[in-house]
Write a protein that holds these residues in place. Structure first.
Motif, PDB file in Angstrom:
ATOM      1  N   ALA A   1      -3.110  -2.651  -4.003  1.00  9.83           N
ATOM      2  CA  ALA A   1      -3.749  -1.749  -3.339  1.00  9.83           C
ATOM      3  C   ALA A   1      -4.547  -0.789  -4.133  1.00  9.83           C
ATOM      4  O   ALA A   1      -3.938   0.197  -4.990  1.00  9.83           O
ATOM      5  CB  ALA A   1      -2.848  -0.812  -2.554  1.00  9.83           C
TER       6      ALA A   1
ATOM      7  N   VAL B   1      -5.611  -3.088   0.716  1.00  9.30           N
ATOM      8  CA  VAL B   1      -4.738  -3.815   0.236  1.00  9.30           C
ATOM      9  C   VAL B   1      -5.471  -5.378   0.044  1.00  9.30           C
ATOM     10  O   VAL B   1      -6.314  -5.757   0.775  1.00  9.30           O
ATOM     11  CB  VAL B   1      -3.456  -4.090   1.040  1.00  9.30           C
ATOM     12  CG1 VAL B   1      -2.570  -5.300   0.362  1.00  9.30           C
ATOM     13  CG2 VAL B   1      -2.659  -2.662   1.043  1.00  9.30           C
TER      14      VAL B   1
ATOM     15  N   GLU C   1      -4.785   3.535  -0.908  1.00 11.04           N
ATOM     16  CA  GLU C   1      -3.793   3.419   0.083  1.00 11.04           C
ATOM     17  C   GLU C   1      -4.531   2.607   1.007  1.00 11.04           C
ATOM     18  O   GLU C   1      -3.877   1.737   1.956  1.00 11.04           O
ATOM     19  CB  GLU C   1      -3.119   4.641   0.483  1.00 11.04           C
ATOM     20  CG  GLU C   1      -2.066   4.204   1.385  1.00 11.04           C
ATOM     21  CD  GLU C   1      -1.282   5.667   1.739  1.00 11.04           C
ATOM     22  OE1 GLU C   1      -1.134   6.531   1.018  1.00 11.04           O
ATOM     23  OE2 GLU C   1      -0.750   5.703   3.008  1.00 11.04           O
TER      24      GLU C   1
ATOM     25  N   ARG D   1       0.920  -1.154  -0.137  1.00 10.05           N
ATOM     26  CA  ARG D   1       0.037  -0.016   0.031  1.00 10.05           C
ATOM     27  C   ARG D   1       0.893   1.294   0.089  1.00 10.05           C
ATOM     28  O   ARG D   1       0.369   2.256  -0.344  1.00 10.05           O
ATOM     29  CB  ARG D   1      -0.807   0.030   1.234  1.00 10.05           C
ATOM     30  CG  ARG D   1      -0.243   0.048   2.586  1.00 10.05           C
ATOM     31  CD  ARG D   1      -1.076   0.519   3.507  1.00 10.05           C
ATOM     32  NE  ARG D   1      -2.550   0.132   3.376  1.00 10.05           N
ATOM     33  CZ  ARG D   1      -3.054  -1.258   3.964  1.00 10.05           C
ATOM     34  NH1 ARG D   1      -1.969  -1.936   4.972  1.00 10.05           N
ATOM     35  NH2 ARG D   1      -4.081  -1.460   3.987  1.00 10.05           N
TER      36      ARG D   1
END
Lengths: 396, 326
Positions: free
Chosen positions: A290, A296, A293, A30
Motif C-alpha cells: 500500500a 493497495v 492507505e 492497507r
C-alpha cells in the motif's frame, strides 16, 4: 483442428467466467495487516474470523454513514458478532459463515450471450481451540459447481466441505502443525478465485483444497506454510489425486508492504484435465503493498511447468496485477490485469482485464460488480469473452 | 475446478465424437492389428485426446510417426505398429514395450502399470455412484459416541484444567473421526478391459455394501449367517462372460413372475446387483427388459432364487453365462 480448439477455448471462457465463492481480503495490508493470523482462524487467511478479526471487520470494512462519537472510534458495534451479534459464542469456539449469490451475463465471440443466476456459496464454518489444539471445518450447500469439494455425491444440490482440519499450535500460535483438507498455501489468497493465477495453478479457495499435512509459521515479519499434499479424497478414483507439495513464504517490508515466494509440485497418475500421468510444478513471486492507505497493489507472477508422461516438458507463465483504490471507507474500485501462457506446446499468451466496484454497505454485507474481458488467441483467431457479474454477499 | 472438469468432459466428447481427427479409423485399426479386445483412446497419440493434424504429441505417437505413420493412411499405421513391435519401443521407459503394454491394456505413455483410458471422475465422499466409500456410517457413529463420552467427562470434571483437556481431546477425536468417516478409501477400482470388460472391479472384499461382490452367489454367501436374507438376488451384466466381482450394468430391469402370477420388478444398482426379500412362488419365470422395450427371457422356469449360482462366468447347470442385457 483449429475450429475445435476455438470451441474448446470458448467453452473454457464460458466456464471460467462463472465465478464462484470467495472470501479473503489480502488488501487489508492497507491497514498494516501484513499477516492473516490476527483476524483469521486459518493463519494463512480466509474463513472463520477471530473475535479480533470481527471487530476489525466492523471497524475497517464497512462504510460509516455517520460520524463516530469521539472516544468510541476503536469500539466495534454490537453487530460485529456471529449472526450480527444475535448469538454469543464461548471463547473457545468461533463460528462464521458466508452466503453469496450473483447474476452473470456472459458474451463470447461466436456464442449467444447468456444470463445466469449463480448461488455461489452458503457455508457455515467453525473453529475451536482448547489448550494447544486447534480444529476448523466448513460445511455448506451448493446447487451446482464446487464439485471437488462435494461431500455428497449428487450431480447437483450437494453438501460441500471445503476445509476441515485439526492441528496443534506451539509458542502462542507462532507455529501450527495441522492435517486435514486445507487451502493450498500458494500465492495471494485472492477473492477472485477464477483469476488465471489461481485456476492455472489449481490453488483457488472455491474447491481447490487438498488433503494433507502442513506446518505454518506466523511471525511478525515472516510467515509461511509448507504442506505435504496427499490428494483430494473427495474425488475418485485415486488415479486423479495429486500428490506433492505446496508452500509459500512472505516477508513484511515495513507496515504496508510484503513480498513472497510460492512453490508447488504435484504428480498424478491421471491429470484431471487430460487423463494423462502428469507431473506439474508452479513457482512464483508475489507482492502486496500500500503506497498509501487508499491504494493497495497486489501482484503475482508464476512460472508453470508441466511434464505429462510420454511428452516433453513444457513451460508456461501466468501473472496478475491488481490495484485496489478505496476513496471512502467501504467503497472499493479495482482494476486488474492478468496474463496466461499455458504450459502446453504452441500455446499463446492470453490477456485479461477486470474493472470492479465493491461496496461494503451494511454490517457483514457487501455488493460487487465486475466487468471482465478476456482474450484467448486460437489458430482461427482471438476468442473474446466479456462478463458482467453482480454479486451480493453476506458473512454471518 | 469447473473449468478443468468441463475441459475434460469436452475433450472426452470431442474424442468420442471424432476419434483421432484426421484418422478416425486408427483406434479400430490398432485394435485389429494388435488383436486387442478394445479400441485404444486417441490420447495414446494425441495428448488429452484432442485429435487432428499436427496434434500427435505423445512419445508413442511420435515413435509411430518416426516409423512412417501418416494421417489417414491405414497401411502406414499397420507398418508402423509392426516396426514398433520389432524395435521393442518403450516410450515410457518402464521396461515393457509399447505394444506389450497395449496388449495388456496398459498406457504406453503412462507410469508403469497405469490402465489405458481415463475413467470418469467421481465426486463426493461416502457414496459415489461407482466408487463408493463405506464405513462412513461407522465413522459418524464413532464420532457421536466419542462426543457423548467426552461431553459426559467434561460435565463430570466441571470447569478448569480437566475440562480443557477433555474438550481438547473431544476436538481431536471428533476431527479424526470426521476425517475417517468422510473419506474412507474407495472400494471399486478401475481396471483394464482384460480384467473386467466393464472396466470396474469390486475391491472391497466382504465389506457390507449393496455393491459388494457382483457376479458371486449372493444367497449362498448370505446363508452363512451374515447379511440380509434374500429370496432373489443376482447381477445383471453387459457381457455374458464377465468375471466374478467385475461390475455389471443397470441399463435394464429384471422381472420375476412367481408360479402364483405375482410379478416383482428388481432394479439393479450401479454395480448391476439386484435383490428381493419378498417371497416368490416357485417355480418362477424371469426376463430382463431394457428401457427401449427390448426383452430377454429365461428359457425355463426355475426354483433357485440365487441367480449367480448358475449364471457364472461360463454358466452352470445349463445357464449360458451371466444374466445379460437384452
Amino acid at each position: 483442428m483449429a475450429a475445435r480448439l476455438a470451441v474448446v477455448a470458448v467453452f473454457a471462457l464460458l466456464v471460467l467466467a462463472s465465478a464462484r465463492e470467495a472470501r479473503a481480503y489480502p488488501w487489508m495490508v492497507r491497514h498494516a495487516y501484513t499477516g492473516c493470523a490476527m483476524c483469521h482462524a486459518d493463519p494463512t487467511g480466509g474463513g472463520v474470523l477471530t473475535e479480533y478479526g470481527r471487530a476489525q471487520g466492523d471497524l475497517l470494512l464497512r462504510t460509516k454513514y455517520r460520524k463516530v462519537p469521539e472516544g468510541e472510534e476503536g469500539e466495534p458495534s454490537k453487530t460485529a458478532g456471529f449472526l450480527w451479534g444475535a448469538l454469543d459464542t464461548p471463547e473457545w469456539l468461533s463460528l462464521g459463515g458466508s452466503v453469496r449469490s450473483a447474476l452473470m451475463r456472459n458474451a463470447v465471440t461466436g456464442v449467444p450471450a447468456t444470463n445466469r443466476w449463480i448461488h455461489m456459496e452458503s457455508d457455515l464454518r467453525a473453529f475451536a481451540k482448547a489448550s494447544i489444539f486447534r480444529a476448523g471445518a466448513s460445511l455448506g450447500y451448493l446447487h451446482e459447481g464446487g464439485r471437488a469439494a462435494q461431500v455428497t455425491t449428487r450431480a447437483k444440490d450437494n453438501l460441500v466441505g471445503r476445509h476441515y482440519w485439526i492441528g496443534v499450535a506451539f509458542k502462542e500460535d507462532l507455529w501450527l502443525v495441522r492435517a486435514g483438507r486445507m487451502n493450498l498455501p500458494f500465492g495471494v489468497r485472492n477473492v477472485e478465485h477464477t483469476l488465471w493465477v489461481r485456476s492455472a495453478t489449481r490453488t483457488d479457495i472455491n474447491d481447490g483444497q487438498q488433503h494433507g499435512a502442513s506446518v505454518s509459521y506466523n511471525g511478525e515479519k515472516l510467515r509461511g506454510e509448507l504442506m505435504a499434499v496427499v490428494g483430494n479424497y473427495q474425488i475418485g478414483p485415486d488415479d486423479y489425486r495429486e500428490r506433492g507439495w505446496a508452500g509459500f513464504t512472505e516477508y513484511a517490508l515495513g507496515d504496508r508492504w510484503a513480498i513472497g515466494a510460492s512453490t508447488l509440485g504435484t504428480w498424478a497418475l491421471r491429470d484431471k484435465a487430460t487423463g494423462v500421468t502428469t507431473h506439474r510444478e508452479a513457482h512464483g513471486l508475489m507482492l502486496r503493498g500500500a503506497p498509501f492507505e487508499q491504494l493497495v497493489l497486489l501482484g503475482e507472477a508464476t512460472v508453470l511447468v508441466r511434464a505429462p508422461a510420454g511428452t516433453d516438458t513444457s513451460y508456461g507463465f501466468t501473472s496478475m496485477l491488481q490495484a485496489d483504490w478505496e476513496p471512502i471507507q467501504g467503497v472499493h474500485f479495482l482494476i486488474t490485469g492478468e496474463t496466461l501462457k499455458d504450459a502446453r506446446e504452441r500455446s499463446k499468451t492470453s490477456l485479461g482485464g477486470w474493472l470492479s466496484a465493491w461496496w461494503f454497505f451494511l454490517p457483514h454485507v457487501d455488493a460487487r460488480i465486475d466487468a471482465i474481458v478476456r482474450n484467448v488467441p486460437t489458430p482461427v483467431g482471438d476468442i473474446r469473452a466479456t462478463t458482467l457479474l453482480a454479486q451480493l454477499h453476506a458473512y454471518l | 475446478m469447473r473449468v478443468r472438469v468441463a475441459m475434460l468432459m469436452f475433450f472426452g466428447v470431442l474424442a468420442a465424437a471424432s476419434p483421432a481427427g484426421a484418422s478416425p479409423a486408427f483406434p479400430d485399426a490398432v485394435r485389429a492389428r494388435l488383436g486387442l479386445s478394445y479400441a485404444p483412446p486417441c490420447a495414446i497419440c494425441h495428448e488429452g485426446g484432442r485429435g487432428g493434424a499436427g496434434t500427435v504429441t505423445t512419445r508413442f505417437g511420435r515413435a509411430m510417426m518416426d516409423r512412417g505413420l501418416k494421417g489417414g493412411d491405414g497401411a502406414s499405421l499397420a507398418a508402423a505398429l509392426d516396426a514398433m513391435a520389432r524395435d521393442g519401443v518403450d516410450s515410457d521407459h518402464d521396461g515393457a514395450s509399447d505394444v506389450d503394454e497395449l496388449r495388456r491394456g496398459k498406457d504406453p505413455n503412462g507410469a508403469s502399470g497405469v490402465a489405458i483410458g481415463a475413467p470418469p471422475i467421481e465426486y463426493g465422499c461416502g457414496g459415489a455412484t461407482v466408487a463408493r466409500a463405506t464405513g462412513g456410517g461407522g465413522g459418524w457413529l464413532a464420532a457421536l459416541l466419542l462426543a457423548a463420552h467426552f461431553t459426559r467427562r467434561r460435565r463430570r470434571s466441571g470447569t478448569g484444567r480437566g475440562s480443557g483437556r477433555a474438550r481438547a481431546a473431544a476436538i481431536v477425536a471428533l476431527g479424526a473421526a470426521t476425517l475417517v468417516a468422510a473419506c474412507n478409501p474407495y472400494e471399486v477400482s478401475y481396471v483394464a478391459p482384460e480384467v473386467c470388460q466393464s472396466g470396474r472391479l469390486w475391491t472391497g472384499g466382504d465389506s457390507e455394501s449393496a455393491d459388494m461382490n457382483p457376479g458371486m452367489a449372493c444367497i449362498q454367501c448370505h446363508s452363512r449367517g451374515e447379511g440380509p436374507t434374500f429370496t432373489l438376488a443376482g447381477t445383471l451384466y453387459a457381457a455374458s462372460d464377465e468375471k466374478d466381482r467385475c461390475a455389471g450394468s443397470n441399463a435394464a430391469v429384471v422381472y420375476v413372475q412367481g408360479a402364483d402370477g405375482r410379478t416383482q420388478k428388481l432394479v439393479p444398482n450401479g454395480m448391476g446387483n439386484f435383490s428381493s426379500k419378498l417371497s416368490v412362488a416357485m417355480p418362477y419365470t424371469a426376463w430382463v427388459q431394457s428401457a427401449d422395450g427390448k426383452v430377454r427371457r429365461m428359457a425355463d422356469p426355475q426354483s433357485n432364487g440365487d441367480c449367480n449360482a448358475c449364471h457364472t462366468q461360463h454358466g452352470l447347470n445349463g445357464a449360458p453365462g451371466r444374466v445379460v442385457l437384452p
